[in-house]
Design an enzyme around this catalytic site. Structure first.
Site, PDB file in Angstrom:
ATOM      1  N   GLY A   1       2.414   4.371   1.526  1.00 18.17           N
ATOM      2  CA  GLY A   1       2.538   4.543   2.687  1.00 18.17           C
ATOM      3  C   GLY A   1       3.170   3.251   3.960  1.00 18.17           C
ATOM      4  O   GLY A   1       3.439   3.274   4.896  1.00 18.17           O
ATOM      5  N   SER A   2       3.243   2.197   3.031  1.00 18.34           N
ATOM      6  CA  SER A   2       3.851   0.834   3.704  1.00 18.34           C
ATOM      7  C   SER A   2       5.381   0.748   3.926  1.00 18.34           C
ATOM      8  O   SER A   2       5.622   0.167   4.742  1.00 18.34           O
ATOM      9  CB  SER A   2       3.231  -0.333   3.053  1.00 18.34           C
ATOM     10  OG  SER A   2       3.675  -0.095   1.677  1.00 18.34           O
ATOM     11  N   GLY A   3       5.848   1.595   3.327  1.00 13.22           N
ATOM     12  CA  GLY A   3       7.391   1.976   3.592  1.00 13.22           C
ATOM     13  C   GLY A   3       8.168   1.514   2.391  1.00 13.22           C
ATOM     14  O   GLY A   3       9.268   0.888   2.634  1.00 13.22           O
TER      15      GLY A   3
ATOM     16  N   LEU B   1       0.754  -1.195   0.002  1.00 10.78           N
ATOM     17  CA  LEU B   1       0.030   0.142  -0.085  1.00 10.78           C
ATOM     18  C   LEU B   1       0.779   1.269  -0.070  1.00 10.78           C
ATOM     19  O   LEU B   1       1.783   1.159   0.519  1.00 10.78           O
ATOM     20  CB  LEU B   1      -0.950  -0.121   1.252  1.00 10.78           C
ATOM     21  CG  LEU B   1      -2.034  -1.134   1.477  1.00 10.78           C
ATOM     22  CD1 LEU B   1      -2.480  -0.998   2.640  1.00 10.78           C
ATOM     23  CD2 LEU B   1      -2.903  -0.719   0.280  1.00 10.78           C
TER      24      LEU B   1
ATOM     25  N   ILE C   1       3.331   0.261  -5.997  1.00 13.23           N
ATOM     26  CA  ILE C   1       2.116  -0.221  -5.206  1.00 13.23           C
ATOM     27  C   ILE C   1       1.993  -1.754  -5.889  1.00 13.23           C
ATOM     28  O   ILE C   1       1.655  -2.730  -5.232  1.00 13.23           O
ATOM     29  CB  ILE C   1       0.996   0.571  -5.361  1.00 13.23           C
ATOM     30  CG1 ILE C   1       1.196   1.836  -4.598  1.00 13.23           C
ATOM     31  CG2 ILE C   1      -0.335  -0.142  -4.675  1.00 13.23           C
ATOM     32  CD1 ILE C   1       0.091   2.849  -4.579  1.00 13.23           C
ATOM     33  N   SER C   2       1.931  -1.735  -7.305  1.00 12.36           N
ATOM     34  CA  SER C   2       1.517  -2.823  -7.961  1.00 12.36           C
ATOM     35  C   SER C   2       0.530  -3.740  -7.309  1.00 12.36           C
ATOM     36  O   SER C   2       0.656  -4.800  -7.156  1.00 12.36           O
ATOM     37  CB  SER C   2       2.715  -3.575  -8.388  1.00 12.36           C
ATOM     38  OG  SER C   2       3.648  -3.736  -7.243  1.00 12.36           O
TER      39      SER C   2
ATOM     40  N   ARG D   1      -2.311   1.369 -14.783  1.00  8.75           N
ATOM     41  CA  ARG D   1      -1.634   0.742 -13.729  1.00  8.75           C
ATOM     42  C   ARG D   1      -1.071  -0.531 -14.230  1.00  8.75           C
ATOM     43  O   ARG D   1       0.368  -0.806 -14.002  1.00  8.75           O
ATOM     44  CB  ARG D   1      -2.463   0.190 -12.418  1.00  8.75           C
ATOM     45  CG  ARG D   1      -2.758   1.521 -11.497  1.00  8.75           C
ATOM     46  CD  ARG D   1      -3.636   1.069 -10.497  1.00  8.75           C
ATOM     47  NE  ARG D   1      -4.439   1.929  -9.928  1.00  8.75           N
ATOM     48  CZ  ARG D   1      -4.182   2.681  -8.430  1.00  8.75           C
ATOM     49  NH1 ARG D   1      -3.140   2.133  -7.844  1.00  8.75           N
ATOM     50  NH2 ARG D   1      -5.116   3.317  -7.953  1.00  8.75           N
TER      51      ARG D   1
ATOM     52  N   ASN E   1       1.712   0.588 -16.523  1.00  9.08           N
ATOM     53  CA  ASN E   1       2.942   1.111 -15.683  1.00  9.08           C
ATOM     54  C   ASN E   1       3.730   0.055 -15.213  1.00  9.08           C
ATOM     55  O   ASN E   1       5.042   0.040 -15.316  1.00  9.08           O
ATOM     56  CB  ASN E   1       2.294   1.845 -14.376  1.00  9.08           C
ATOM     57  CG  ASN E   1       3.332   2.394 -13.403  1.00  9.08           C
ATOM     58  OD1 ASN E   1       4.099   3.135 -13.800  1.00  9.08           O
ATOM     59  ND2 ASN E   1       2.850   2.380 -12.266  1.00  9.08           N
TER      60      ASN E   1
HETATM   61  N1  PPS Z   1      -5.241   6.669  -6.669  1.00  5.95           N
HETATM   62  C1  PPS Z   1      -4.049   6.513  -6.243  1.00  5.95           C
HETATM   63  N2  PPS Z   1      -3.462   5.375  -5.941  1.00  5.95           N
HETATM   64  C2  PPS Z   1      -2.451   5.067  -5.379  1.00  5.95           C
HETATM   65  N3  PPS Z   1      -1.582   5.835  -5.290  1.00  5.95           N
HETATM   66  C3  PPS Z   1      -1.693   7.046  -6.039  1.00  5.95           C
HETATM   67  C4  PPS Z   1      -2.907   7.434  -6.360  1.00  5.95           C
HETATM   68  N4  PPS Z   1      -2.882   8.816  -6.765  1.00  5.95           N
HETATM   69  C5  PPS Z   1      -1.502   9.052  -6.676  1.00  5.95           C
HETATM   70  N5  PPS Z   1      -1.058   8.342  -6.044  1.00  5.95           N
HETATM   71  C6  PPS Z   1       0.457   8.399  -5.540  1.00  5.95           C
HETATM   72  O1  PPS Z   1       1.321   7.712  -6.713  1.00  5.95           O
HETATM   73  C7  PPS Z   1       2.198   6.643  -6.224  1.00  5.95           C
HETATM   74  C8  PPS Z   1       1.979   5.041  -6.549  1.00  5.95           C
HETATM   75  O2  PPS Z   1       2.528   4.968  -7.726  1.00  5.95           O
HETATM   76  P1  PPS Z   1       2.730   3.559  -8.383  1.00  5.95           P
HETATM   77  O3  PPS Z   1       3.177   3.839  -9.797  1.00  5.95           O
HETATM   78  O4  PPS Z   1       3.574   2.902  -7.512  1.00  5.95           O
HETATM   79  O5  PPS Z   1       1.247   2.846  -8.324  1.00  5.95           O
HETATM   80  S1  PPS Z   1       0.700   1.756  -9.189  1.00  5.95           S
HETATM   81  O6  PPS Z   1       1.841   0.540  -8.849  1.00  5.95           O
HETATM   82  O7  PPS Z   1       0.442   1.981 -10.593  1.00  5.95           O
HETATM   83  O8  PPS Z   1      -0.647   1.243  -8.486  1.00  5.95           O
HETATM   84  C9  PPS Z   1       1.869   6.505  -4.632  1.00  5.95           C
HETATM   85  O9  PPS Z   1       3.138   6.437  -4.051  1.00  5.95           O
HETATM   86  P2  PPS Z   1       3.449   5.637  -2.779  1.00  5.95           P
HETATM   87  O10 PPS Z   1       2.823   6.351  -1.635  1.00  5.95           O
HETATM   88  O11 PPS Z   1       4.871   5.660  -2.781  1.00  5.95           O
HETATM   89  O12 PPS Z   1       3.132   4.215  -2.984  1.00  5.95           O
HETATM   90  C10 PPS Z   1       1.058   7.900  -4.397  1.00  5.95           C
HETATM   91  O13 PPS Z   1       1.818   8.951  -3.823  1.00  5.95           O
HETATM   92  N1  ADP Z   2       9.935   0.822   8.935  1.00  6.85           N
HETATM   93  C1  ADP Z   2       9.350   2.285   9.249  1.00  6.85           C
HETATM   94  N2  ADP Z   2       9.184   2.546  10.346  1.00  6.85           N
HETATM   95  C2  ADP Z   2       8.590   3.763  10.721  1.00  6.85           C
HETATM   96  N3  ADP Z   2       8.157   4.503   9.788  1.00  6.85           N
HETATM   97  C3  ADP Z   2       8.467   4.262   8.620  1.00  6.85           C
HETATM   98  C4  ADP Z   2       9.131   2.912   8.123  1.00  6.85           C
HETATM   99  N4  ADP Z   2       9.297   2.882   6.732  1.00  6.85           N
HETATM  100  C5  ADP Z   2       8.613   4.152   6.414  1.00  6.85           C
HETATM  101  N5  ADP Z   2       8.350   5.057   7.280  1.00  6.85           N
HETATM  102  C6  ADP Z   2       7.615   6.278   7.153  1.00  6.85           C
HETATM  103  O1  ADP Z   2       6.353   6.128   6.610  1.00  6.85           O
HETATM  104  C7  ADP Z   2       6.052   6.791   5.530  1.00  6.85           C
HETATM  105  C8  ADP Z   2       5.854   6.202   4.083  1.00  6.85           C
HETATM  106  O2  ADP Z   2       7.087   5.722   3.783  1.00  6.85           O
HETATM  107  P1  ADP Z   2       7.350   5.557   2.345  1.00  6.85           P
HETATM  108  O3  ADP Z   2       8.637   4.745   2.159  1.00  6.85           O
HETATM  109  O4  ADP Z   2       7.176   6.758   1.524  1.00  6.85           O
HETATM  110  O5  ADP Z   2       6.246   4.438   1.719  1.00  6.85           O
HETATM  111  P2  ADP Z   2       5.752   4.138   0.401  1.00  6.85           P
HETATM  112  O6  ADP Z   2       6.825   4.180  -0.606  1.00  6.85           O
HETATM  113  O7  ADP Z   2       5.196   2.638   0.338  1.00  6.85           O
HETATM  114  O8  ADP Z   2       4.423   5.141  -0.009  1.00  6.85           O
HETATM  115  C9  ADP Z   2       7.168   7.960   5.458  1.00  6.85           C
HETATM  116  O9  ADP Z   2       6.983   9.137   6.145  1.00  6.85           O
HETATM  117  C10 ADP Z   2       8.391   7.152   6.200  1.00  6.85           C
HETATM  118  O10 ADP Z   2       9.338   7.954   6.835  1.00  6.85           O
END
Ligand code: PPS
Ligand code: ADP
Length: 207
Positions: A40-42, A38, A110-111, A84, A87
């Site tokens: 924000g999952s890291g 997801l 995210i895939s 997606r 992508n």
């Molecule tokens: N609708 C929607 N759903 C999910 N994510 C969204 C969306 N709109 C924008 N974003 C931002 O785009 C980042 C995900 O891009 P990805 O290329 O990894 O997505 S995917 O694999 O094609 O689903 C994702 O980044 P991460 O938070 O790093 O995952 C978001 O910042």
């Molecule tokens: N292992 C961890 N423990 C605590 N916070 C984390 C951890 N990994 C990531 N974070 C925090 O969570 C948020 C999302 O991380 P990020 O790597 O950008 O996730 P994603 O790429 O899946 O969206 C950032 O603010 C990051 O600093």
């Protein structure tokens, strides 16, 4: 030269310097570490931490981050299921090239669809696609909300946001699952070291 493709007069040209030769020079084996999960999952954090760990061991990696690639290669794609898929297909093909170059390619996207991830797995020789599932609960990702996107999605200002009103299909047979222990998320460094241990055990960190 050999003919390939669908009969459109496309030919494959072989080069005498191949993957094994490059791997010998680099003292590592090319592969793809595919981090899914997801928003924000890291994923990005672990990807960068892994790249740093490998660098410290003298191993060459390259991070393909979904967000970053959407600034260039994939800037024309939306978040519809079709886009997606495109992508993921493009990134899968690029990752395959990096692995062929002998690098440890770390793809963090995210895939959300199993079928798209499996497509990328099929592009590579067996065992060279290492799927890493960031199995973090939605509540944790949403509480982090580093970019404020979950808030916008909850307010209906972003439509089709993964985990809110768009699907995420967890892997069924991933190589590595990263999750909380007793409700505590391991540090990025600890998770990166877990992936490094896997790569070491499988022989990717030597030629
Ligand atoms: N609708 C929607 N759903 C999910 N994510 C969204 C969306 N709109 C924008 N974003 C931002 O785009 C980042 C995900 O891009 P990805 O290329 O990894 O997505 S995917 O694999 O094609 O689903 C994702 O980044 P991460 O938070 O790093 O995952 C978001 O910042
Ligand atoms: N292992 C961890 N423990 C605590 N916070 C984390 C951890 N990994 C990531 N974070 C925090 O969570 C948020 C999302 O991380 P990020 O790597 O950008 O996730 P994603 O790429 O899946 O969206 C950032 O603010 C990051 O600093």
């Amino acid at each position: 030269m050999s003919a390939v493709g669908n009969g459109n007069n496309i030919f494959w040209h072989n080069c005498p310097v191949g993957k094994p030769e490059r791997e010998k020079l680099l003292d590592q084996k090319g592969c793809v570490v595919w981090i899914t999960g997801l928003s924000g999952s890291g994923k990005s954090t672990v990807a960068c931490s892994l790249s740093r760990e490998l660098h410290a061991r003298g191993k060459i990696s390259y991070v393909l981050d979904g967000d970053n690639l959407r600034h260039g290669l994939n800037k024309n794609l939306s978040f519809s299921a079709e886009d997606r898929a495109e992508n993921i297909r493009r990134v899968g093909e690029v990752a395959k090239l990096f692995a062929d170059a002998g690098l440890i390619c770390i793809a963090s996207l995210i895939s959300p669809y199993r079928r798209d991830r499996d497509f990328c797995r099929e592009l590579l020789p067996e065992a060279n696609f290492i799927e890493v599932f960031m199995n973090m609960p939605l509540e944790l990702c949403e509480a982090r909300d580093a970019k404020g996107l979950y808030k916008l999605a909850r307010e209906g200002k972003i439509k089709g946001f993964t985990g809110i009103d768009d699907p995420y299909e967890p892997p069924l047979n991933c190589e590595i699952e990263l999750r909380q222990n007793d409700g505590v998320c391991p540090t990025p460094c600890a998770m990166a070291k877990q992936i490094v241990a896997y790569l070491e055990e499988k022989g990717f960190l030597e030629a």
